[in-house]
Design an enzyme around this catalytic site. Structure first.
Site, short mmCIF file in Angstrom:
data_model
loop_
_atom_site.label_atom_id
_atom_site.label_comp_id
_atom_site.label_asym_id
_atom_site.label_seq_id
_atom_site.Cartn_x
_atom_site.Cartn_y
_atom_site.Cartn_z
N ASP A 74 0.82 -1.21 0.00
CA ASP A 74 0.00 0.00 0.00
C ASP A 74 0.86 1.26 0.00
O ASP A 74 2.10 1.21 0.01
CB ASP A 74 -0.97 0.00 1.19
CG ASP A 74 -0.28 -0.23 2.54
OD1 ASP A 74 0.92 0.10 2.66
OD2 ASP A 74 -0.94 -0.74 3.46
N ASP A 102 0.15 3.99 -19.86
CA ASP A 102 0.03 2.59 -20.25
C ASP A 102 -0.58 2.48 -21.65
O ASP A 102 -1.44 3.27 -22.02
CB ASP A 102 -0.87 1.90 -19.22
CG ASP A 102 -1.03 0.42 -19.48
OD1 ASP A 102 -0.05 -0.32 -19.29
OD2 ASP A 102 -2.14 0.00 -19.87
N GLU A 133 4.06 4.21 -23.21
CA GLU A 133 4.43 2.83 -23.51
C GLU A 133 4.03 2.52 -24.96
O GLU A 133 2.86 2.41 -25.29
CB GLU A 133 3.71 1.87 -22.57
CG GLU A 133 4.06 0.41 -22.84
CD GLU A 133 3.13 -0.57 -22.11
OE1 GLU A 133 3.62 -1.63 -21.69
OE2 GLU A 133 1.92 -0.28 -21.99
#
Length: 622
Positions: free
Chosen positions: A169, A334, A363
């Site tokens: 976390d 992404d 990416e």
């Protein structure tokens, strides 16, 4: 008694009428169940803010605002959405009131414009002076075991399942920022932290269900702000992993889409063909191009339609909101090259116009320098098609692919194997508009682990020497610095193992020197020494590269500017080699000695060097 009875009856009647009015009022208030963005900022370049109001039949209302100019009200085929565009130019921070009216019924809703941080628009993003530390958020450290599961989210913690949620976390990251800094990293890239409510596999968080909310199993929005602040206290930067191409099928909108074409439908699901070459191939068929761009990445990730102006503006505003709200220093985007080409370029341009010195790395998972360079801002290759992504940075999958294919196992120095493959890769640097602003790496959360395909420390050492001295922005994947391995052939869970010591009760704590094995310490020391040395080396950050054709699998290159010069020697041979200095005189010039960065030994440059097998040197020239 009769008057008293009438009075009670009248009282009951009035009470029931009051309850009915109250119920009606509550119903009208409850019409708005979501507002996105939840607030905005004054003095923004993106001054026309499109607020999405969501609630039962909200579109049946007429809307007005106090002290705000409403430029447009857009309804869709779904009456539960209302898109209201306001003009915030020259509007001071404050709380403003929207009034929604349907006939005689009306209700109000507050909306806030906040003040921007000082010089927010001038923030400087990550660049080639940084080393980026990539964290798989669920697998790094569990700082708060109490949030491992949430009653509001489906998947519960199951550390025994390598593909389950393990409990890493935000608090775990915060607790170990000093460890990351000690390693020489200056920027942190956690994998996505927004809510992902999938039934399984949600730990990777690339299928998000709410893009304005941190997943409760990682923490809260406020804890994310704390992570940003703690990094900045240490002179470090925060990079947000952003997904423009798709959401998760559990996203709250999926049960009630604003428009049918909010996502790409065929109708329904069609998987992408993953052939990103179709996005620039002049010979590609239209159907192949469409299926790549509009097809879904996987069935659980609905593909967003960036050709829909409402969708595109939603994504632009969400991205800007996070930068301003969390004081971000960059995005890693992404599946950048899977989104609609025009849409993703417009998204990128809007962010860079708001923050001219920000950085975004996309990416584009391709194994050709020309194909990767196509996606960088001002690419002359893309200009042939009158296209510009406006994307400042791209990921050097060409270099990563060569390393992952086992170039350091090719030790004989053949014509087309070994170090000549890296030499050839760099010989295509002219294709990139900004060669210093590319991300270089040997591995990430989607690839095989570096220490899996190179289990020998000597090859890890050579890889780190390359990443620390080549042009671009080096990125390290968490755990590599202690020798962590992982086999993608065993599934993604194996390349995303828990960092030892990140969980209460772990038998070993590799976050501390006392807790590391001698072998882990060897990896750590090398990594820390190289990247701490690199921090203030402008000659590495922005210097020119001159390299020499490898001979006998020995690769020599120089990073140099008008003030400094660094000589890098990589011997990828299994045998000792003798290196004559005569060949390198155009770079050696007046220099007589070099100081080895790792051993601190002084090396004379007027005689031949003997190189041990699988060895390297980084020499600061004097």
């Amino acid at each position: 008694m009769a008057p008293h009875f009438i009075s009670n009856h009248q009282a009951r009647k009035r009470f029931c009428l009051l309850l009915l009015c109250l119920f009606t009022w509550v119903q009208s208030i409850a019409q708005i169940t979501r507002i996105e963005p939840p607030f905005w900022y004054s003095d923004m370049n993106h001054a026309d803010v499109q607020i999405m109001f969501y609630g039962k039949n909200i579109a049946q209302n007429e809307v007005s605002a106090t002290n705000l100019i409403i430029k447009n009200v857009q309804k869709t085929e779904n009456p539960n959405y209302l898109f209201v565009t306001i003009d915030t130019k020259n509007v001071a921070p404050g709380t403003f009131v929207f009034t929604f009216k349907n006939g005689k019924k009306s209700f109000t809703q507050n909306y806030t414009l906040k003040a921007r941080k000082k010089d927010s628009a001038l923030r400087k993003g990550f660049d080639s002076s940084d080393m980026v530390y990539l964290i798989m958020s669920d697998r790094f450290a569990n700082g708060n075991p109490k949030n491992d599961s949430s009653p509001n989210l489906i998947e519960k913690a199951d550390r025994a399942n390598k593909d389950g949620r393990h409990g890493g976390d935000i608090e775990g990251m915060i607790q170990h920022l000093d460890y990351i800094k000690e390693l020489g990293a200056t920027a942190v890239w956690p994998t996505p932290l927004c809510e992902d409510n999938d039934e399984r596999g949600s730990y990777h968080t690339y299928g998000q269900s709410d893009v304005y909310k941190i997943d409760e199993r990682f923490g809260t929005n406020e804890e994310y702000l704390k992570l940003s602040a703690e990094l900045h206290k240490r002179g470090m930067k925060l990079i947000k992993d952003y997904v423009t191409n798709h959401w998760g099928y559990k996203h709250w909108m999926m049960d009630d889409l604003p428009t049918y074409d909010w996502i790409n439908q065929f109708p329904g699901f069609k998987q992408t063909n993953y052939r990103m070459t179709t996005q620039f191939d002049t010979n590609a068929s239209a159907i192949d191009t469409k299926n790549c761009m509009d097809g879904w990445f996987v069935k659980s990730m609905p593909d967003l339609n960036q050709t829909n102006p409402l969708v595109l503006n939603y994504l632009i505003q969400n991205a800007i909101w996070w930068i301003e709200y969390a004081d971000l220093d960059g995005f890693r985007v992404d599946t950048y090259s899977y989104a609609d080409k025009k849409g993703i370029a417009a998204w990128t341009q809007a962010i860079m116009e708001e923050y001219p010195h920000f950085n975004i790395v996309g990416e584009a998972w391709l194994y050709s320098s020309a194909q990767i360079a196509y996606w960088q801002k001002d690419s002359k290759i893309a200009a042939i098609q009158n296209y510009n992504t406006h994307l400042p940075s791209v990921m050097d999958f060409m270099l990563q692919g060569i390393l992952a294919e086992g170039v350091l196992n090719e030790n004989k120095g053949e014509w087309n194997k070994g170090m000549v493959r890296i030499y050839n890769s760099l010989s295509s640097d002219f294709l990139y508009p900004n060669i210093n602003n590319i991300l270089i790496f040997a591995e990430n959360h989607d690839t095989n682990r570096l220490n899996q395909f190179y289990p020998e420390f000597e090859k890890y050492r050579l890889t780190m020497m390359l990443l620390a001295t080549l042009r671009g922005i080096p990125q390290l994947y968490y755990g590599s610095e202690i020798g962590m391995a992982g086999d993608k052939g065993q599934g993604d869970g194996d390349i995303r193992r828990d960092f030892p010591g990140g969980w209460p009760g772990d038998s070993q704590n590799a976050f501390t020197k006392a807790g590391r094995t001698p072998n882990q310490q060897k990896y750590f020391d090398l990594t820390a020494q190289l990247f701490n040395w690199r921090k203030d080396k402008n000659v590495i950050h922005t210097g020119k590269t001159t390299h020499y054709i490898p001979e006998n699998n020995v690769y020599v290159y120089f990073r140099h500017n008008d003030q400094e010069s660094v000589m890098v020697i990589i011997n990828n041979s299994n045998e000792k080699q003798t290196l004559s200095m005569d060949r390198f005189q155009e770079n050696l010039k007046k220099y007589t000695t070099g100081t080895d960065v790792l051993t601190l030994k002084s090396i004379p440059l007027n005689q031949s060097l003997t190189l041990e097998p699988l060895s390297g040197s980084i020499l600061e020239l004097k």
